[in-house]
Design an enzyme around this catalytic site. Structure first.
Site, mmCIF file in Angstrom:
data_model
loop_
_atom_site.group_PDB
_atom_site.id
_atom_site.type_symbol
_atom_site.label_atom_id
_atom_site.label_comp_id
_atom_site.label_asym_id
_atom_site.label_seq_id
_atom_site.Cartn_x
_atom_site.Cartn_y
_atom_site.Cartn_z
ATOM 1 N N ASP A 1 0.822 -1.207 0.000
ATOM 2 C CA ASP A 1 0.000 0.000 0.000
ATOM 3 C C ASP A 1 0.857 1.258 0.000
ATOM 4 O OD1 ASP A 1 -2.602 -1.081 0.004
ATOM 5 O OD2 ASP A 1 -2.548 -1.401 2.157
ATOM 6 N N LEU A 2 1.825 1.285 0.890
ATOM 7 C CA LEU A 2 2.642 2.489 1.045
ATOM 8 C C LEU A 2 3.479 2.759 -0.200
ATOM 9 C CD1 LEU A 2 3.734 1.839 4.722
ATOM 10 C CD2 LEU A 2 2.093 3.552 3.935
#
Length: 409
Positions: free
Chosen positions: A187-188
């Site tokens: 996600d990051l």
């Protein structure tokens, strides 16, 4: 020029930063997209976060931990990825709300979305429609497996993608112990890739006058950081496996026990190896350890000797000796220790914000700093706004849209 210049900015004051004057319309939820939006906000953009009426972003309910008064609990998860934003609740199936979104699209520089492939089209906001409304709009789309291809339809969740993209196979104590990274790294990373892709498209817009579509995915973000592990597979024909807390191509490089704790060392050159061996009584010229390649082959024997040399020293003493010998080294800190560390504070990595419900709170800060080359004075944005409560800025945004109409008339 952006569609909202610094001079006519009226949303959320006059934030400074390289993106001051740009408007980002953030239709994302969960973590990948919100992280991208927060990065843009950290750089000074005005980020308008569109949330579901009544419930808001899913992460408002992701806990524990929750903090604040019993009748208005706040999820720390949401707080982690939504600073420097405004919140507006819209129901994208409601015609009146869709018309409001249209006005926002016309007045934005970037639109970010991480819906499943096809959802935005079904809502009536295909890429073609978006660019008819605003030809200068940069559209960032983040998906799980990519917007096309045989598995584009699959939902993307971080841990699933850490496994599918191979990261878990090279993370863990050994081949039979696959482990995820301790944060939602897919996600990051996809948020970070997305933000810099959007910035590149904004830069290109300066010469073309038109925005374009930027697409990335959780799958792409992990494959994109395979680095030397990837070329081991694609070039050397190897199939890398997890080997715990040691580097697969450099030795010694990793985590070692000592009398009271553990320390990490990095021996990245032959000169460092000679210094290290001399300082700790290791056989530098032993044929098993004479070069990095043979040290990698004989890592178990080498690690045993290092553990023996470290066993009688506590961590503080050992780190001092390593530093004196010029050996890159460090300890393993808890997050509590990290946020108490003076070095972290000195880099602006903790920021204080005033939250509507919680009052003054500390958040992990943005990782970029900016300086004037002529004076070396720092120009980094230092005033940050807290993650907003749901629909906190509806009136403010309405007033801004009205002012934009007045300016255009």
């Amino acid at each position: 020029m952006s569609s909202l210049t610094a001079e006519n900015t009226t949303i959320h004051g006059t934030a400074t930063g390289p993106l001051s004057g740009y408007v980002v319309l953030d239709l994302t939820r969960a973590l990948a997209g919100p992280h991208a939006g927060m990065m843009m906000g950290d750089l000074g953009a005005k980020v308008i976060k569109i949330e579901t009426v009544g419930t808001g972003d899913d992460t408002r309910g992701w806990g524990p931990p929750f903090v604040g008064p019993e009748d208005n609990r706040q999820a720390t998860y949401f707080l982690s990825c939504n600073r420097n934003k405004l919140s507006l609740s819209l129901n994208l199936k409601d015609q009146e709300h869709k018309e409001k979104l249209v006005e926002l699209i016309k007045n934005s520089d970037v639109l970010m979305e991480n819906f499943r492939t096809g959802v935005l089209d079904r809502l009536g906001f295909s890429v073609q429609v978006l660019h008819e409304l605003n030809p200068r709009l940069v559209i960032l789309s983040i998906t799980g497996f990519g917007h096309d291809g045989p598995e584009a339809h699959r939902s993307g969740y971080d841990q699933i993608l850490q496994g599918e993209a191979g990261l878990m196979s090279i993370t863990g104590s050994g081949p039979e112990d696959p482990q995820k990274v301790g944060v939602p790294i897919a996600d990051l990373l996809s948020g970070m890739y997305g933000a810099y892709g959007a910035l590149a498209a904004l830069l290109e817009r300066e010469s073309t006058g038109r925005g374009q579509v930027v697409r990335t995915s959780l799958l792409a973000s992990i494959v994109g950081v395979h680095a030397f592990q990837g070329t081991r597979a694609t070039v050397a024909g190897q199939n890398p496996k997890a080997i715990g807390n040691h580097h697969p191509s450099i030795a010694p490089y990793g985590l070692y026990g000592c009398k009271d704790s553990k320390v990490q060392i990095s021996i990245g050159s032959e000169k460092l190896w000679q210094n290290f061996a001399s300082a700790f009584g290791l056989p530098a010229d032993d044929p098993r350890f004479a070069s990095n390649s043979v040290r990698v082959e004989n890592r178990p024997a080498l690690n045993e000797l290092i553990e023996q040399a470290f066993s009688s020293r506590n961590a503080e003493e050992l780190l001092g000796a390593l530093d004196a010998a010029g050996i890159p080294s460090g300890k393993v800190r808890t997050l509590e220790e990290v946020y108490e560390w003076d070095q972290v504070k000195s880099q602006g990595l903790i920021v204080e914000v005033d939250h509507e419900v919680l009052g003054k709170i500390n958040l992990p800060g943005p990782p970029l700093r900016f300086f004037d080359p002529a004076t070396n004075s720092e120009t980094t944005r230092t005033a940050h706004s807290a993650p907003p409560v749901l629909n906190a800025n509806a009136q403010e945004i309405e007033q801004w849209l009205a002012s934009r109409k007045d300016d255009a008339s």
